[in-house]
Design a protein around this motif. Structure first.
Motif, PDB file in Angstrom:
ATOM      1  N   ILE A 105       0.819  -1.212   0.000  1.00 44.06           N
ATOM      2  CA  ILE A 105       0.000   0.000   0.000  1.00 44.06           C
ATOM      3  C   ILE A 105       0.858   1.271   0.000  1.00 44.06           C
ATOM      4  O   ILE A 105       0.470   2.299  -0.542  1.00 44.06           O
ATOM      5  CB  ILE A 105      -0.946  -0.036   1.214  1.00 44.06           C
ATOM      6  CG1 ILE A 105      -2.138   0.869   1.007  1.00 44.06           C
ATOM      7  CG2 ILE A 105      -0.256   0.295   2.499  1.00 44.06           C
ATOM      8  CD1 ILE A 105      -3.243   0.628   2.020  1.00 44.06           C
ATOM      9  N   HIS A 112       5.220  -2.168  -6.206  1.00 45.20           N
ATOM     10  CA  HIS A 112       3.794  -2.308  -5.944  1.00 45.20           C
ATOM     11  C   HIS A 112       3.148  -3.307  -6.906  1.00 45.20           C
ATOM     12  O   HIS A 112       2.371  -4.162  -6.501  1.00 45.20           O
ATOM     13  CB  HIS A 112       3.106  -0.933  -6.039  1.00 45.20           C
ATOM     14  CG  HIS A 112       1.610  -1.037  -6.053  1.00 45.20           C
ATOM     15  ND1 HIS A 112       0.872  -0.981  -7.215  1.00 45.20           N
ATOM     16  CD2 HIS A 112       0.723  -1.262  -5.064  1.00 45.20           C
ATOM     17  CE1 HIS A 112      -0.408  -1.140  -6.928  1.00 45.20           C
ATOM     18  NE2 HIS A 112      -0.534  -1.311  -5.626  1.00 45.20           N
ATOM     19  N   ARG A 116       1.387  -6.612  -5.645  1.00 42.64           N
ATOM     20  CA  ARG A 116      -0.069  -6.609  -5.834  1.00 42.64           C
ATOM     21  C   ARG A 116      -0.512  -7.821  -6.669  1.00 42.64           C
ATOM     22  O   ARG A 116      -1.545  -8.425  -6.390  1.00 42.64           O
ATOM     23  CB  ARG A 116      -0.525  -5.299  -6.495  1.00 42.64           C
ATOM     24  CG  ARG A 116      -2.047  -5.254  -6.621  1.00 42.64           C
ATOM     25  CD  ARG A 116      -2.582  -3.900  -6.966  1.00 42.64           C
ATOM     26  NE  ARG A 116      -3.983  -4.020  -7.307  1.00 42.64           N
ATOM     27  CZ  ARG A 116      -4.997  -3.566  -6.572  1.00 42.64           C
ATOM     28  NH1 ARG A 116      -4.776  -2.954  -5.447  1.00 42.64           N
ATOM     29  NH2 ARG A 116      -6.239  -3.726  -6.961  1.00 42.64           N
ATOM     30  N   GLY A 263      -7.459  -6.097   6.457  1.00 39.31           N
ATOM     31  CA  GLY A 263      -8.765  -6.737   6.410  1.00 39.31           C
ATOM     32  C   GLY A 263      -9.481  -6.820   7.733  1.00 39.31           C
ATOM     33  O   GLY A 263     -10.638  -7.217   7.799  1.00 39.31           O
ATOM     34  N   THR A 266     -10.859  -2.605   9.278  1.00 38.56           N
ATOM     35  CA  THR A 266     -11.731  -2.026   8.257  1.00 38.56           C
ATOM     36  C   THR A 266     -13.084  -2.760   8.206  1.00 38.56           C
ATOM     37  O   THR A 266     -14.145  -2.135   8.252  1.00 38.56           O
ATOM     38  CB  THR A 266     -11.062  -2.158   6.885  1.00 38.56           C
ATOM     39  OG1 THR A 266     -10.598  -3.501   6.742  1.00 38.56           O
ATOM     40  CG2 THR A 266      -9.908  -1.208   6.722  1.00 38.56           C
ATOM     41  N   ARG A 317      -1.097  10.673  -0.032  1.00 35.95           N
ATOM     42  CA  ARG A 317      -0.223  10.629  -1.193  1.00 35.95           C
ATOM     43  C   ARG A 317       0.817  11.731  -1.014  1.00 35.95           C
ATOM     44  O   ARG A 317       0.624  12.649  -0.207  1.00 35.95           O
ATOM     45  CB  ARG A 317      -1.008  10.902  -2.503  1.00 35.95           C
ATOM     46  CG  ARG A 317      -2.035   9.831  -2.890  1.00 35.95           C
ATOM     47  CD  ARG A 317      -1.398   8.496  -3.239  1.00 35.95           C
ATOM     48  NE  ARG A 317      -2.382   7.526  -3.707  1.00 35.95           N
ATOM     49  CZ  ARG A 317      -2.984   6.618  -2.946  1.00 35.95           C
ATOM     50  NH1 ARG A 317      -2.739   6.577  -1.648  1.00 35.95           N
ATOM     51  NH2 ARG A 317      -3.834   5.764  -3.470  1.00 35.95           N
ATOM     52  N   HIS A 373      -4.243   1.550  -6.478  1.00 37.79           N
ATOM     53  CA  HIS A 373      -4.222   1.022  -5.102  1.00 37.79           C
ATOM     54  C   HIS A 373      -5.617   0.649  -4.600  1.00 37.79           C
ATOM     55  O   HIS A 373      -5.786   0.401  -3.406  1.00 37.79           O
ATOM     56  CB  HIS A 373      -3.588   2.029  -4.150  1.00 37.79           C
ATOM     57  CG  HIS A 373      -2.099   2.150  -4.311  1.00 37.79           C
ATOM     58  ND1 HIS A 373      -1.215   1.294  -3.701  1.00 37.79           N
ATOM     59  CD2 HIS A 373      -1.353   3.010  -5.045  1.00 37.79           C
ATOM     60  CE1 HIS A 373       0.023   1.626  -4.034  1.00 37.79           C
ATOM     61  NE2 HIS A 373      -0.038   2.667  -4.856  1.00 37.79           N
ATOM     62  N   CYS A 375      -8.618  -1.057  -3.128  1.00 42.41           N
ATOM     63  CA  CYS A 375      -8.559  -2.176  -2.175  1.00 42.41           C
ATOM     64  C   CYS A 375      -8.546  -3.536  -2.883  1.00 42.41           C
ATOM     65  O   CYS A 375      -9.438  -3.838  -3.676  1.00 42.41           O
ATOM     66  CB  CYS A 375      -9.759  -2.086  -1.240  1.00 42.41           C
ATOM     67  SG  CYS A 375      -9.821  -3.457  -0.082  1.00 42.41           S
TER      68      CYS A 375
HETATM   69  C1  HEM Z   1     -14.605  -2.593   4.634  1.00 50.57           C
HETATM   70  C2  HEM Z   1     -13.429  -3.120   4.511  1.00 50.57           C
HETATM   71  C3  HEM Z   1     -12.280  -2.461   3.795  1.00 50.57           C
HETATM   72  C4  HEM Z   1     -12.083  -1.141   3.462  1.00 50.57           C
HETATM   73  C5  HEM Z   1     -13.007   0.047   3.718  1.00 50.57           C
HETATM   74  C6  HEM Z   1     -10.806  -1.059   2.797  1.00 50.57           C
HETATM   75  C7  HEM Z   1     -10.262   0.112   2.306  1.00 50.57           C
HETATM   76  C8  HEM Z   1      -9.078   0.182   1.605  1.00 50.57           C
HETATM   77  C9  HEM Z   1      -8.542   1.387   1.028  1.00 50.57           C
HETATM   78  C10 HEM Z   1      -9.179   2.777   1.138  1.00 50.57           C
HETATM   79  C11 HEM Z   1      -7.396   1.061   0.378  1.00 50.57           C
HETATM   80  C12 HEM Z   1      -6.506   1.990  -0.461  1.00 50.57           C
HETATM   81  C13 HEM Z   1      -5.424   2.672   0.291  1.00 50.57           C
HETATM   82  C14 HEM Z   1      -4.676   3.680  -0.545  1.00 50.57           C
HETATM   83  O1  HEM Z   1      -5.161   4.115  -1.576  1.00 50.57           O
HETATM   84  O2  HEM Z   1      -3.609   4.097  -0.142  1.00 50.57           O
HETATM   85  C15 HEM Z   1      -7.196  -0.357   0.563  1.00 50.57           C
HETATM   86  C16 HEM Z   1      -6.134  -1.070   0.076  1.00 50.57           C
HETATM   87  C17 HEM Z   1      -5.945  -2.414   0.306  1.00 50.57           C
HETATM   88  N1  HEM Z   1      -6.800  -3.281   0.964  1.00 50.57           N
HETATM   89 FE1  HEM Z   1      -8.558  -2.836   1.748  1.00 50.57          FE
HETATM   90  N2  HEM Z   1     -10.256  -2.309   2.755  1.00 50.57           N
HETATM   91  C18 HEM Z   1     -11.124  -3.196   3.342  1.00 50.57           C
HETATM   92  C19 HEM Z   1     -10.953  -4.562   3.500  1.00 50.57           C
HETATM   93  C20 HEM Z   1      -9.887  -5.282   3.041  1.00 50.57           C
HETATM   94  C21 HEM Z   1      -9.721  -6.714   3.175  1.00 50.57           C
HETATM   95  C22 HEM Z   1     -10.742  -7.658   3.810  1.00 50.57           C
HETATM   96  C23 HEM Z   1      -8.512  -7.022   2.648  1.00 50.57           C
HETATM   97  C24 HEM Z   1      -7.829  -8.364   2.527  1.00 50.57           C
HETATM   98  C25 HEM Z   1      -7.846  -9.295   3.431  1.00 50.57           C
HETATM   99  C26 HEM Z   1      -7.932  -5.794   2.132  1.00 50.57           C
HETATM  100  C27 HEM Z   1      -6.730  -5.697   1.478  1.00 50.57           C
HETATM  101  C28 HEM Z   1      -6.230  -4.537   0.928  1.00 50.57           C
HETATM  102  C29 HEM Z   1      -4.971  -4.490   0.214  1.00 50.57           C
HETATM  103  C30 HEM Z   1      -4.030  -5.666  -0.048  1.00 50.57           C
HETATM  104  C31 HEM Z   1      -4.789  -3.147  -0.162  1.00 50.57           C
HETATM  105  C32 HEM Z   1      -3.591  -2.553  -0.885  1.00 50.57           C
HETATM  106  C33 HEM Z   1      -3.880  -2.381  -2.347  1.00 50.57           C
HETATM  107  C34 HEM Z   1      -2.744  -1.684  -3.056  1.00 50.57           C
HETATM  108  O3  HEM Z   1      -1.998  -0.892  -2.482  1.00 50.57           O
HETATM  109  O4  HEM Z   1      -2.623  -1.963  -4.255  1.00 50.57           O
HETATM  110  N3  HEM Z   1      -8.795  -4.753   2.409  1.00 50.57           N
HETATM  111  N4  HEM Z   1      -8.252  -0.873   1.301  1.00 50.57           N
END
Ligand code: HEM
Length: 425
Positions: A105, A112, A116, A263, A266, A317, A373, A375
């Motif tokens: 992230i 990345h 990813r 995960g 959130t 950012r 990025h 999610c």
């Molecule tokens: C309601 C639940 C969730 C919300 C609101 C949420 C929200 C987010 C947000 C806003 C980002 C982007 C961050 C950025 O732009 O800097 C993100 C990235 C990410 N989330 Fe979630 N998330 C949730 C659940 C999960 C779950 C369950 C997992 C996996 C088990 C997960 C894995 C990831 C990963 C791996 C990224 C990084 C993606 C990247 O940088 O390419 N998230 N999430």
């Protein structure tokens, strides 16, 4: 006998104009009032109106309008996620620094892209869908326990127990070893708050060290006893799609920590915030309960909960060169805070944004961010919330709050620490 419904919530945001102007002028993310933690939306409203590109006293910028935020997400070259420069002085050489600068992230391509690909492959739609029966079983077990108790904490007994169980299953962590996961996660994420207190730094560093030590043993054991890669996410992460895509040991361990953190809190917040919102909006609750068999309606409702009380409220950012946002030029190396929660209540994008409308359509919220990025766990989060809410409401349609809710008291993550409730008479 049904429990008393809450009175309807007034869907209006009343803020005298001169107060809105003063709030916007004096706003500082590093010095927030208790009122803000209780209800940040009047503050976001004031900022969108009077200072949508707000210069903070520490030199960073806070964006609160949807239309100013999307281009920032889109232009990942000008608006970098690489946090090495920022986190270096913030954390100093420490486990927290190593962790946060290794996870996908907080990195840009090409690192990345490499990491990813591995994560997205491990969390594909097919693998997520296969988790549904295990998820339903986990949820039903929690509902049974709550029914016996009658009075429960909707966070500890339900909302937090689901993602911990699911991520424990995902990495194949034995049930009896899951005890510390929640505290580790809270401590590591707590260190990302706008202000890093010495206590938060110590707790965060200890949690990274302890969790790494735990995962080293878990991963070594899994390497020695690989499982079916079609079922086990950790085996898939260890093997990668092919040799060139394989993660290094350090990358692997830190992504495991990150998956737990990304995960856990959130999704806990999504489920907890939804159960709370339904106590405040009885008409929406009644409609949702009446249509529980309609999976499309539940899907839409989850999107609205994500918009209305976004579990992640702030993103970050840093500019690599000068860019113009909303008519204001930000110099290179400007630190940007993206107001996800504010954008998701922007009236220019969402008609009547302060109203919880579970059938809202369209609903192009940015609760999962946007761009490269976005999610990577969004399908899992949606599935968890849909199953958790459907089964909870079918079992306890008359649940009611039974004490004062305790908020998490953080700006970046919005949710409750405790939500006392009565689920059965
Ligand atoms: C309601 C639940 C969730 C919300 C609101 C949420 C929200 C987010 C947000 C806003 C980002 C982007 C961050 C950025 O732009 O800097 C993100 C990235 C990410 N989330 Fe979630 N998330 C949730 C659940 C999960 C779950 C369950 C997992 C996996 C088990 C997960 C894995 C990831 C990963 C791996 C990224 C990084 C993606 C990247 O940088 O390419 N998230 N999430």
């Amino acid at each position: 006998m049904p429990l008393e419904p809450a009175p309807p919530k007034a869907p209006t945001l009343v803020l005298p104009p001169e107060r809105a102007y003063d709030i916007a002028r004096g706003f500082d993310l590093r010095s927030l009032s208790p009122d803000f933690y209780a209800d940040p939306y009047p503050y976001y409203h004031a900022l969108r109106q009077h200072a949508p590109i707000k210069a903070m006293p520490d030199g960073s910028w806070l964006l609160t309008r949807y239309d100013d935020i999307l281009p920032v997400y889109r232009d990942h070259k000008a608006c970098s996620s690489d946090k090495k420069k920022e986190f270096g002085p913030k954390f100093g050489p420490s486990p927290l620094l190593e962790h946060h600068t290794t996870s996908l992230i907080f990195n840009d391509p090409p690192l990345h892209t490499h990491v990813r690909r591995a994560i997205v492959g491990a969390l594909s739609q097919r693998h997520i869908a296969a988790m549904e029966p295990g998820l339903a079983k986990l949820v039903d077990g929690l509902l049974d326990t709550m029914e016996t108790k009658g009075e429960v904490d909707l966070i500890a007994d339900y909302a937090a127990a689901i993602p911990i169980g699911i991520i424990g299953n995902l990495l194949g962590i034995p049930a009896e070893e899951r005890g510390p996961l929640r505290d580790w996660s809270l401590a590591i994420l707590g260190a990302l708050e706008p202000v890093l207190t010495p206590e938060r730094a110590v707790a965060g560093n200890t949690a990274v060290t302890d969790m790494l030590a735990y995962l080293e043993v878990l991963v070594a054991d899994r390497r020695a006893h690989l499982r079916d890669p079609n079922v086990d996410v950790l085996t898939r992460l260890i093997l990668g799609e092919n040799e060139s895509e394989r993660l290094t040991e350090s990358q692997l361990l830190h992504q495991c920590i990150f998956l737990l953190n990304a995960g856990h809190e959130t999704t806990t917040n999504l489920i907890g915030n939804a159960l709370y919102a339904l106590t405040e909006w009885p008409a929406e609750r009644a409609k949702l309960i009446a249509g529980l068999s309609d999976s499309a309606a539940i899907g839409k409702a989850v999107e609205e909960f994500l918009r209305f009380e976004s579990p992640v409220q702030l993103g970050n950012r840093i500019t690599t060169h000068a860019i113009v946002i909303g008519g204001i030029e930000l110099p290179p190396e400007s630190r940007i805070t993206i107001g996800i929660g504010a954008a998701n209540r922007d009236p220019a994008q969402f008609p009547d944004p302060e109203r919880l409308d579970l059938a809202r359509e369209p609903n192009r919220h940015i609760a999962f961010a946007f761009g490269i990025h976005t999610c990577a766990g969004l399908n899992l989060a949606r599935l968890e919330a849909q199953v958790a809410l459907t089964r909870f409401l079918a079992r306890f349609p008359d649940y009611a709050l039974a004490g004062d809710p305790v908020r998490g008291g953080r700006a970046r993550f919005r949710g409750f620490l405790h939500l006392p409730a009565r689920v059965a008479l």
